[in-house]
Design a protein around this motif. Structure first.
Motif, PDB file in Angstrom:
ATOM      1  N   ALA A   5      -3.159  -3.820  -4.536  1.00 61.67           N
ATOM      2  CA  ALA A   5      -2.281  -2.984  -5.363  1.00 61.67           C
ATOM      3  C   ALA A   5      -2.846  -1.567  -5.494  1.00 61.67           C
ATOM      4  O   ALA A   5      -2.107  -0.580  -5.419  1.00 61.67           O
ATOM      5  CB  ALA A   5      -2.128  -3.629  -6.738  1.00 61.67           C
ATOM      6  N   LYS A   6      -4.198  -1.470  -5.677  1.00 59.19           N
ATOM      7  CA  LYS A   6      -4.807  -0.148  -5.770  1.00 59.19           C
ATOM      8  C   LYS A   6      -4.672   0.615  -4.456  1.00 59.19           C
ATOM      9  O   LYS A   6      -4.397   1.823  -4.453  1.00 59.19           O
ATOM     10  CB  LYS A   6      -6.284  -0.286  -6.135  1.00 59.19           C
ATOM     11  N   ALA A   7      -4.853  -0.122  -3.365  1.00 63.82           N
ATOM     12  CA  ALA A   7      -4.730   0.541  -2.065  1.00 63.82           C
ATOM     13  C   ALA A   7      -3.310   1.045  -1.837  1.00 63.82           C
ATOM     14  O   ALA A   7      -3.102   2.164  -1.349  1.00 63.82           O
ATOM     15  CB  ALA A   7      -5.145  -0.431  -0.958  1.00 63.82           C
ATOM     16  N   GLU A   8      -2.329   0.218  -2.219  1.00 64.22           N
ATOM     17  CA  GLU A   8      -0.936   0.644  -2.060  1.00 64.22           C
ATOM     18  C   GLU A   8      -0.621   1.829  -2.969  1.00 64.22           C
ATOM     19  O   GLU A   8       0.111   2.752  -2.586  1.00 64.22           O
ATOM     20  CB  GLU A   8      -0.005  -0.524  -2.365  1.00 64.22           C
ATOM     21  N   ALA A   9      -1.186   1.772  -4.229  1.00 58.60           N
ATOM     22  CA  ALA A   9      -0.946   2.889  -5.147  1.00 58.60           C
ATOM     23  C   ALA A   9      -1.553   4.174  -4.599  1.00 58.60           C
ATOM     24  O   ALA A   9      -0.931   5.252  -4.675  1.00 58.60           O
ATOM     25  CB  ALA A   9      -1.533   2.553  -6.517  1.00 58.60           C
ATOM     26  N   LYS A  10      -2.748   4.079  -4.057  1.00 59.14           N
ATOM     27  CA  LYS A  10      -3.372   5.271  -3.472  1.00 59.14           C
ATOM     28  C   LYS A  10      -2.571   5.766  -2.275  1.00 59.14           C
ATOM     29  O   LYS A  10      -2.418   6.978  -2.064  1.00 59.14           O
ATOM     30  CB  LYS A  10      -4.803   4.951  -3.045  1.00 59.14           C
ATOM     31  N   LYS A  11      -2.078   4.804  -1.516  1.00 54.72           N
ATOM     32  CA  LYS A  11      -1.290   5.191  -0.342  1.00 54.72           C
ATOM     33  C   LYS A  11      -0.018   5.925  -0.765  1.00 54.72           C
ATOM     34  O   LYS A  11       0.336   6.967  -0.191  1.00 54.72           O
ATOM     35  CB  LYS A  11      -0.952   3.944   0.473  1.00 54.72           C
ATOM     36  N   LYS A  12       0.657   5.336  -1.786  1.00 55.63           N
ATOM     37  CA  LYS A  12       1.868   5.987  -2.274  1.00 55.63           C
ATOM     38  C   LYS A  12       1.549   7.351  -2.874  1.00 55.63           C
ATOM     39  O   LYS A  12       2.295   8.316  -2.718  1.00 55.63           O
ATOM     40  CB  LYS A  12       2.550   5.109  -3.319  1.00 55.63           C
ATOM     41  N   GLU A  13       0.428   7.413  -3.605  1.00 55.30           N
ATOM     42  CA  GLU A  13       0.042   8.672  -4.225  1.00 55.30           C
ATOM     43  C   GLU A  13      -0.281   9.726  -3.176  1.00 55.30           C
ATOM     44  O   GLU A  13       0.047  10.910  -3.330  1.00 55.30           O
ATOM     45  CB  GLU A  13      -1.178   8.443  -5.120  1.00 55.30           C
TER      46      GLU A  13
END
Length: 255
Positions: free
Chosen positions: A166-174
């Motif tokens: 989830a953190k990786a996806e959030a960073k990716k989206k960010e």
């Protein structure tokens, strides 16, 4: 070579000697009484003739008083009892009887000891079985605890993996979102660290508090993380509005 007396054999020998002495005494007494009785009977013995019923003595005996007849009967009964009491004692029989009784006691003692040993063996076997069952239960409980711990470790690993994804996806989206100036949300400035900590906890993980000085006084500012993503800033703004009830300010970094 030491010699050790057997108490049972000594007692048995003493008993045999006592029985022999007692038997000899009875035999001597019986012999003496037999001689005395025989002499007494011989003195009073009268040979009865064929026509004794015609004699004066017979006729006189028919008219004897009842008390004299009763006394004669008692005397005869006493003589018979003395004769019975003076019967010889079979020493060998008494000895065999004592030996048989001693052997029976010994057998009873052996049987009691065997029963006691069997009972002790049964109790020991029962204790071993109980200990074995307790050990099996302990091992099963340990295995069950190990399985539960393994399940918890796997669940924790899965949860951490999900959080990392989830953190990786959030960073990716960010990283993919359009960039803007770095901004943060200032929710409140309070004078108590406890109040600031409670408010930051209420707002969620993206909010924290820091200690500062305002006009010479210590203050605790509750604020959000800085971001240059408008979507993240908007999400934190909605979070502050719903949980703090308003009164927050949006500030840019460096101002």
């Amino acid at each position: 070579m030491s010699f050790r007396l057997n108490p049972f054999k000594v007692i048995r020998a003493i008993a045999i000697v006592v029985i022999i002495v007692y038997g000899i005494g009875l035999a001597v007494g019986y012999k003496n009484s037999k001689v005395t009785t025989t002499d007494s009977i011989t003195k009073d013995m009268k040979i009865r003739k064929k026509d004794f019923y015609k004699s004066k003595d017979y006729k006189n005996n028919l008219t004897l008083p009842a008390q004299v007849v009763e006394n004669n009967n008692e005397t005869v009964a006493k003589e018979i009892e003395k004769a019975k009491a003076a019967q010889p004692v079979d020493l060998q029989k008494n000895s065999n009887s004592n030996q048989t009784e001693g052997q029976q006691q010994k057998n009873d003692t052996n049987v009691a000891e065997e029963k006691k040993k069997e009972e002790q063996k049964r109790l020991e076997t029962q204790k071993l079985e109980q200990a074995k069952k307790a050990e099996q239960k302990r091992q099963e409980a340990a295995k069950q605890a190990e399985r539960e711990a393994e399940i918890k470790r796997r669940q924790e690993a899965i949860r951490k993996q999900a959080e990392e994804r989830a953190k990786a996806e959030a960073k990716k989206k960010e990283s993919q979102a359009p960039k803007g100036p770095r901004k943060y949300i200032q929710v409140a400035s309070v004078g108590s660290e406890g109040s600031a900590k409670a408010l930051a906890k209420k707002l969620g993980g993206q909010f924290y508090y820091k200690k500062t000085t305002v006009n010479g006084r210590t203050a605790y500012v509750v604020m959000s993380n800085m971001t240059d993503n408008p979507n993240t800033l908007k999400s934190m703004e909605n979070q502050a509005k719903s949980k703090s009830g308003g009164g927050y300010m949006i500030r840019s970094a460096g101002k």
